[in-house]
Design a protein around this motif. Structure first.
Motif, PDB file in Angstrom:
ATOM      1  N   TYR A   1       0.784  -1.235   0.000  1.00  0.00           N
ATOM      2  CA  TYR A   1       0.000   0.000   0.000  1.00  0.00           C
ATOM      3  C   TYR A   1       0.817   1.288   0.000  1.00  0.00           C
ATOM      4  N   GLY A   2       2.129   1.194   0.076  1.00  0.00           N
ATOM      5  CA  GLY A   2       2.965   2.389   0.187  1.00  0.00           C
ATOM      6  C   GLY A   2       2.781   3.376  -0.943  1.00  0.00           C
ATOM      7  N   ARG A   3       2.829   2.909  -2.177  1.00  0.00           N
ATOM      8  CA  ARG A   3       2.696   3.809  -3.326  1.00  0.00           C
ATOM      9  C   ARG A   3       1.321   4.457  -3.364  1.00  0.00           C
ATOM     10  N   LEU A   4       0.284   3.691  -3.089  1.00  0.00           N
ATOM     11  CA  LEU A   4      -1.080   4.229  -3.086  1.00  0.00           C
ATOM     12  C   LEU A   4      -1.247   5.273  -1.988  1.00  0.00           C
ATOM     13  N   LEU A   5      -0.783   4.954  -0.801  1.00  0.00           N
ATOM     14  CA  LEU A   5      -0.905   5.880   0.320  1.00  0.00           C
ATOM     15  C   LEU A   5      -0.168   7.187   0.036  1.00  0.00           C
ATOM     16  N   ARG A   6       1.038   7.079  -0.516  1.00  0.00           N
ATOM     17  CA  ARG A   6       1.794   8.292  -0.810  1.00  0.00           C
ATOM     18  C   ARG A   6       1.107   9.114  -1.897  1.00  0.00           C
ATOM     19  N   ALA A   7       0.564   8.468  -2.911  1.00  0.00           N
ATOM     20  CA  ALA A   7      -0.119   9.185  -3.988  1.00  0.00           C
ATOM     21  C   ALA A   7      -1.349   9.926  -3.470  1.00  0.00           C
ATOM     22  N   VAL A   8      -2.121   9.274  -2.626  1.00  0.00           N
ATOM     23  CA  VAL A   8      -3.307   9.916  -2.051  1.00  0.00           C
ATOM     24  C   VAL A   8      -2.881  11.074  -1.149  1.00  0.00           C
TER      25      VAL A   8
ATOM     26  N   GLU B   1       5.449  16.675  -1.242  1.00  0.00           N
ATOM     27  CA  GLU B   1       6.102  15.368  -1.216  1.00  0.00           C
ATOM     28  C   GLU B   1       6.620  15.032   0.181  1.00  0.00           C
ATOM     29  N   GLU B   2       7.192  16.020   0.854  1.00  0.00           N
ATOM     30  CA  GLU B   2       7.731  15.787   2.200  1.00  0.00           C
ATOM     31  C   GLU B   2       6.620  15.420   3.185  1.00  0.00           C
ATOM     32  N   ASP B   3       5.509  16.127   3.125  1.00  0.00           N
ATOM     33  CA  ASP B   3       4.386  15.826   4.016  1.00  0.00           C
ATOM     34  C   ASP B   3       3.771  14.468   3.685  1.00  0.00           C
ATOM     35  N   ALA B   4       3.723  14.127   2.397  1.00  0.00           N
ATOM     36  CA  ALA B   4       3.189  12.831   1.991  1.00  0.00           C
ATOM     37  C   ALA B   4       4.072  11.709   2.517  1.00  0.00           C
ATOM     38  N   GLU B   5       5.381  11.899   2.458  1.00  0.00           N
ATOM     39  CA  GLU B   5       6.309  10.895   2.980  1.00  0.00           C
ATOM     40  C   GLU B   5       6.141  10.746   4.490  1.00  0.00           C
ATOM     41  N   GLU B   6       5.990  11.862   5.203  1.00  0.00           N
ATOM     42  CA  GLU B   6       5.786  11.811   6.630  1.00  0.00           C
ATOM     43  C   GLU B   6       4.480  11.091   6.971  1.00  0.00           C
ATOM     44  N   CYS B   7       3.447  11.366   6.210  1.00  0.00           N
ATOM     45  CA  CYS B   7       2.158  10.699   6.408  1.00  0.00           C
ATOM     46  C   CYS B   7       2.301   9.195   6.222  1.00  0.00           C
ATOM     47  N   GLU B   8       3.009   8.794   5.192  1.00  0.00           N
ATOM     48  CA  GLU B   8       3.238   7.361   4.942  1.00  0.00           C
ATOM     49  C   GLU B   8       3.991   6.733   6.108  1.00  0.00           C
ATOM     50  N   ASN B   9       5.027   7.400   6.583  1.00  0.00           N
ATOM     51  CA  ASN B   9       5.820   6.867   7.692  1.00  0.00           C
ATOM     52  C   ASN B   9       4.983   6.782   8.976  1.00  0.00           C
ATOM     53  N   ASP B  10       4.150   7.773   9.224  1.00  0.00           N
ATOM     54  CA  ASP B  10       3.305   7.747  10.419  1.00  0.00           C
ATOM     55  C   ASP B  10       2.282   6.621  10.346  1.00  0.00           C
ATOM     56  N   THR B  11       1.773   6.390   9.159  1.00  0.00           N
ATOM     57  CA  THR B  11       0.776   5.337   8.993  1.00  0.00           C
ATOM     58  C   THR B  11       1.409   3.985   9.198  1.00  0.00           C
TER      59      THR B  11
END
Length: 50
Positions: free
Chosen positions: A25-32, A40-50
């Protein structure tokens, strides 16, 4: 890996559950996240937190 197998890894408290979730799910989560946050930085942080 199927969702049921990933859930089973979490129930066994195995570290590999996180890796398998990222693969699935990593790619999907980051894209959303990127679409919502427009960063991009906030999306990466969101992915890491999830």
């Amino acid at each position: 890996m199927e969702d049921r197998a990933i859930v089973a890894l979490y129930r066994k408290r195995l570290e590999s559950a996180i890796t398998e979730t990222e693969k699935q799910y990593g790619r999907l989560l980051r894209a959303v996240s990127r679409g919502i946050l427009k960063s991009e930085e906030d999306a990466e942080e969101c992915e890491n937190d999830t």
